[in-house]
Design a protein around this motif. Structure first.
Motif, short mmCIF file in Angstrom:
data_model
loop_
_atom_site.label_atom_id
_atom_site.label_comp_id
_atom_site.label_asym_id
_atom_site.label_seq_id
_atom_site.Cartn_x
_atom_site.Cartn_y
_atom_site.Cartn_z
N LEU A 10 72.90 22.14 51.84
CA LEU A 10 72.53 22.85 50.62
C LEU A 10 73.75 23.66 50.18
CD1 LEU A 10 70.64 24.01 48.48
CD2 LEU A 10 69.63 25.47 50.23
N SER A 13 73.94 24.62 43.13
CA SER A 13 72.74 24.75 42.31
C SER A 13 72.08 23.40 42.04
CB SER A 13 73.06 25.46 41.00
OG SER A 13 74.07 24.77 40.30
N ALA A 16 69.90 22.85 45.03
CA ALA A 16 68.76 23.77 44.93
C ALA A 16 67.74 23.27 43.91
CB ALA A 16 69.25 25.17 44.58
N VAL A 34 64.52 28.58 46.62
CA VAL A 34 65.67 27.97 47.30
C VAL A 34 66.85 28.92 47.14
CG1 VAL A 34 67.17 25.96 47.44
CG2 VAL A 34 64.79 25.68 46.72
N LYS A 36 70.71 29.13 47.99
CA LYS A 36 71.86 28.37 48.49
C LYS A 36 72.78 29.22 49.36
CE LYS A 36 74.71 28.90 44.42
NZ LYS A 36 75.49 28.31 43.39
#
Length: 89
Positions: A10, A13, A16, A34, A36
């Motif tokens: 991850l 964006s 995510a 989420v 990151k």
């Protein structure tokens, strides 16, 4: 029940966005967050079976849990997921 998972791969964006979209589409999951910066995914789920399925979905997208194996295939999958997420931003 709230579930928080640390995942691998991850990085942006786009990642995510893909994770958020896919988990939000799942029945029994809501309030997906989420982050990151901490590589974490949190969501409200309706039980262990739903959370377990969410973990499988994340692995299939290329974002295995932090303690799962992370070889070439998950990295390649996360690259594709990331690109798809960036295109939908």
């Amino acid at each position: 029940m709230k579930t928080t998972l640390q995942v691998q791969n991850l990085t942006c964006s786009g990642c995510a966005k893909t994770i958020s979209n896919k988990l939000s589409e799942m029945e029994g999951i809501q309030s997906v967050i989420v982050e990151k910066e901490s590589a974490s995914v949190s969501f409200e789920d309706q039980g262990a079976d739903v959370a377990s399925f969410a973990k499988q979905v994340l692995r299939q997208l290329g974002y295995p849990k932090i303690d799962d194996e992370n070889g070439m295939l998950p990295n390649a999958k996360s690259f594709v997921s990331c690109t798809n997420g960036k295109m939908s931003l």
